[in-house]
Enzyme design. Structure first.
Site, short mmCIF file in Angstrom:
data_model
loop_
_atom_site.label_atom_id
_atom_site.label_comp_id
_atom_site.label_asym_id
_atom_site.label_seq_id
_atom_site.Cartn_x
_atom_site.Cartn_y
_atom_site.Cartn_z
N ASN A 373 0.85 -1.20 0.00
CA ASN A 373 0.00 0.00 0.00
C ASN A 373 0.88 1.24 0.00
OD1 ASN A 373 -2.38 1.61 0.27
ND2 ASN A 373 -1.98 1.76 2.45
N GLU A 374 0.92 1.95 1.09
CA GLU A 374 1.75 3.17 1.14
C GLU A 374 3.12 2.79 1.67
OE1 GLU A 374 -0.56 5.95 3.43
OE2 GLU A 374 -1.61 6.66 1.65
O1 AHR Z 1 -8.02 6.12 3.27
C1 AHR Z 1 -7.53 6.10 4.56
C2 AHR Z 1 -6.07 5.72 4.63
O2 AHR Z 1 -5.28 6.67 3.99
C3 AHR Z 1 -5.68 4.46 3.93
O3 AHR Z 1 -5.91 3.35 4.71
C4 AHR Z 1 -4.23 4.63 3.68
O4 AHR Z 1 -3.78 3.95 2.54
C5 AHR Z 1 -4.05 6.13 3.59
O5 AHR Z 1 -3.07 6.57 4.44
#
Ligand code: AHR
Length: 654
Positions: A373-374
């Protein structure tokens, strides 16, 4: 006097010149049909945040139905002689159950009450399926319980007796009808025979779920998602796939199979923000990967599951020791491969069989997978590379999505994009939760992107006004920015607003696309922007220009145009971020001779005050309004109203 007169003349002249200048001549070149717009262009991002799944889209009304929360009776109020046990439970991954025993006096009761997720919402005359796994624990069966729906004033408004006929674990069901609407009901169960008896997986669902499914979804919310006409459905979220530690990452394998045996997982949004603590927020996996694939299919959206890359959330974990060593990623990579088999494999394969047993022998035709993800730093590409090698070797047709980190620019972003190119991912996920002005400033962001590298997935974005409200300013700036996504559809293949859902009494993050309480929901202005794009995506980009340049904020206007060769429509999208009315003429040029434009143009207007919002009590403050305008030959003369988003749909025959 003379001086005053001449000043007035100058003012009048300036006024009339500027009035003339205000008509903007826009050109749409129909001949220059540009890039195809991917069917995945406008989609949805789903995460169990803000009670989005448990307590939200997942229609289960009972919280802690399997007594697996760390505090076994959280969400339950027990009375009389109630004991939580873990010997001989029917579901090995959910080992706890409750025993109800004789209270010691005929006039005293033993039982339980469940508070639901911030209350249980009941609709008048609607039916609810109560189910429970139970067994008589006495030598003599049967045993009896009474099941009641209780209103907020503590009146039982519906009740039925249920006979537990066997000493073996069995599932029992009874249908309850709500005689009135109640937003904060409770469920009460009490022993009406001597006992003892054992209860496990106590569940209450509306019978009227999305598509009428038993382990189903809340119909109003699923309908609202479907109405967006999404081309893509990303799940199961962002940070929850990473986990605060690897142990609590979203593990898709635990989310499939019989629902009673799916184990409980922590939900990181329970504690991520100390000022918004939700100690009763967990993931039951009740709406797991099977249900999410099914929802994608129902909506006609391409499923895009995302899996953990072997990194726990990097915001919360500093240092290699928190993550899976690169040489030990085997199980994680296998999870990704097995997921593809679960979605697409033949029913003779291990995971294809699981899918078939759940009721879907046909494949889900998954085409995309997100890995991580991030993420940031060299630890990400080092791990991603291993996943890519394995997936490309076994499933070369699957498109892989990598990450550019949590920021839309800066050090991590600058490092990761070249890395994603080097690794030849198919798409790169970009995230931007930024102020409204950022969205306007970035309307031309993709005009200069490299056309040869991976494509862009704008995987999480939302315009964050300082009050974090879903006000019209946030929606209009998103609409303006999206004209830039559309104009660059050759490089931007997917875009999903985030987050999607939020319970008004249990949110951690805002703004969000749809807000709801136990009975109602409200579509935000941002929702309508997404809906307008989703329904009018077109098949190919057309150049839209003013003075030979794309419209990226001149005079406060942002614009894009597409052609839909299937529906035979030319669609012009224009947002006006100024407080002035903007007269325009849109000239359609370069049409083939046989192309005949229909004179009647459908115009859709979304307009509101900068701070205006839709709320549960006033859900329709800002909604799209349709009308018609007439075309003059191949010219459309109209006004773009102050502070508005506009669609012009011009039909044609050829
Ligand atoms: O959308 C909320 C959060 O924002 C998500 O879980 C994450 O990927 C981002 O930091």
């Amino acid at each position: 006097m003379k001086k005053t007169l001449s000043i007035m003349v100058v003012i009048c002249l300036a006024g009339s010149i500027s009035a003339q200048q205000q008509t903007m001549d826009l050109v749409v070149n129909v001949k220059k049909q540009g890039a195809p717009i991917q069917s995945t262009m406008y989609g949805l991002f789903f995460e169990d945040i803000n009670f989005g799944a448990d307590g939200g889209l997942y229609a289960e009304l009972i919280k802690n139905r399997s007594f697996e929360f760390p505090q076994s009776l959280m969400g339950w109020n027990s009375f009389g002689k109630v004991e939580v046990r873990s010997d001989g439970a029917p579901f090995e991954r959910n080992p706890h159950y409750v025993r109800l025993s004789y209270s010691g006096h005929a006039h005293k009761h033993t039982g339980l009450e469940n508070e639901g997720f911030r209350g249980i919402g009941l609709k008048k005359d609607e039916t609810y399926r109560f189910s429970v796994w139970a067994r008589s624990a006495a030598n003599k069966a049967p045993q009896k319980i009474r099941v009641e729906l209780v209103d907020a004033a503590n009146n039982p408004i519906e009740g039925k007796e249920l006979e537990i006929t066997s000493g073996d674990w069995k599932k029992y069901e009874v249908i309850l009808t709500a005689p009135k609407e109640e937003s904060h009901a409770t469920l009460r169960i009490f022993l009406t025979s001597e006992g003892p008896l054992d209860l496990e997986h106590i569940s209450l669902f509306p019978t009227d779920t999305w598509k009428g499914r038993d382990n189903g979804l809340r119909k109003d919310l699923a309908t609202a998602l479907d109405e967006l006409n999404p081309g893509l459905f990303r799940f199961p979220g962002g940070c929850i796939i990473e986990g605060t530690d690897l142990e609590t990452r979203y593990d898709w394998k635990k989310s499939v199979g019989p629902v009673e045996n799916r184990p409980l997982n922590e939900n990181r949004w329970h504690y991520t923000f100390a000022h918004r603590l939700y100690p009763d927020y967990f993931q039951t996996y009740g709406m797991g990967f099977y249900e999410l694939f099914l929802l994608s299919e129902d909506m006609g959206a391409e499923p895009l599951p995302v899996v953990n890359v072997g990194l726990a959330c990097q915001y919360q974990n500093d240092g290699e020791h928190c993550h899976v060593p690169v040489g030990e990623l085997g199980d994680y990579i296998q999870d990704a491969l097995d997921l593809i088999e679960f979605a697409n494999g033949a029913t003779s394969t291990q995971w294809g069989k699981v899918r078939a047993e759940m009721g879907h022998p046909e494949p889900f035709n998954m085409k995309f997978i997100g890995i991580g993800n991030e993420q940031w730093g060299p630890e990400y590409p080092a791990r991603l590379e291993k996943f890519i090698e394995a997936i490309r070797a076994k499933y070369p047709e699957i498109k892989i999505i990598g990450s550019s980190g949590p920021q839309a620019e800066g050090k991590d972003f600058e490092y990761l994009w070249p890395e994603m190119k080097r690794l030849k991912v198919d798409l790169v996920d970009e995230h931007y939760y930024r102020p409204p002005q950022w969205f306007l400033d970035n309307a031309a962001r993709y005009d200069s992107y490299d056309r040869k590298g991976p494509k862009v997935f704008a995987g999480e974005y939302a315009s964050h006004h300082k009050t974090r409200a879903n006000n019209f300013e946030s929606a209009l700036t998103e609409a303006s920015f999206m004209t830039g996504l559309e104009r660059n559809a050759d490089v931007v293949h997917m875009a999903t607003y985030a987050p999607l859902l939020a319970h008004v009494d249990a949110w951690q993050w805002r703004p969000d696309l749809i807000w709801f309480d136990n009975l109602r929901m409200v579509r935000t202005p941002n929702y309508y922007v997404q809906k307008l794009y989703g329904h009018h995506a077109g098949t190919n980009v057309l150049p839209l220009t003013w003075n030979q340049a794309p419209l990226t904020g001149q005079q406060g206007l942002y614009g894009s145009a597409v052609i839909d060769t299937k529906k035979k429509e030319i669609i012009v999208k224009l947002s006006n971020t100024s407080q002035e009315n903007r007269p325009i003429v849109v000239s359609l040029e370069g049409m083939k001779k046989k192309m005949q434009l229909r004179p009647e143009v459908e115009t859709i207007l979304l307009q509101g005050g900068q701070d205006e919002e839709n709320r549960l009590d006033t859900p329709d403050a800002i909604v799209p309004v349709s009308s018609t305008t007439t075309l003059n030959g191949s010219k459309l003369s109209t006004d773009v109203k102050p502070y508005s988003f506009n669609l012009f749909v011009i039909g044609y025959t050829d």
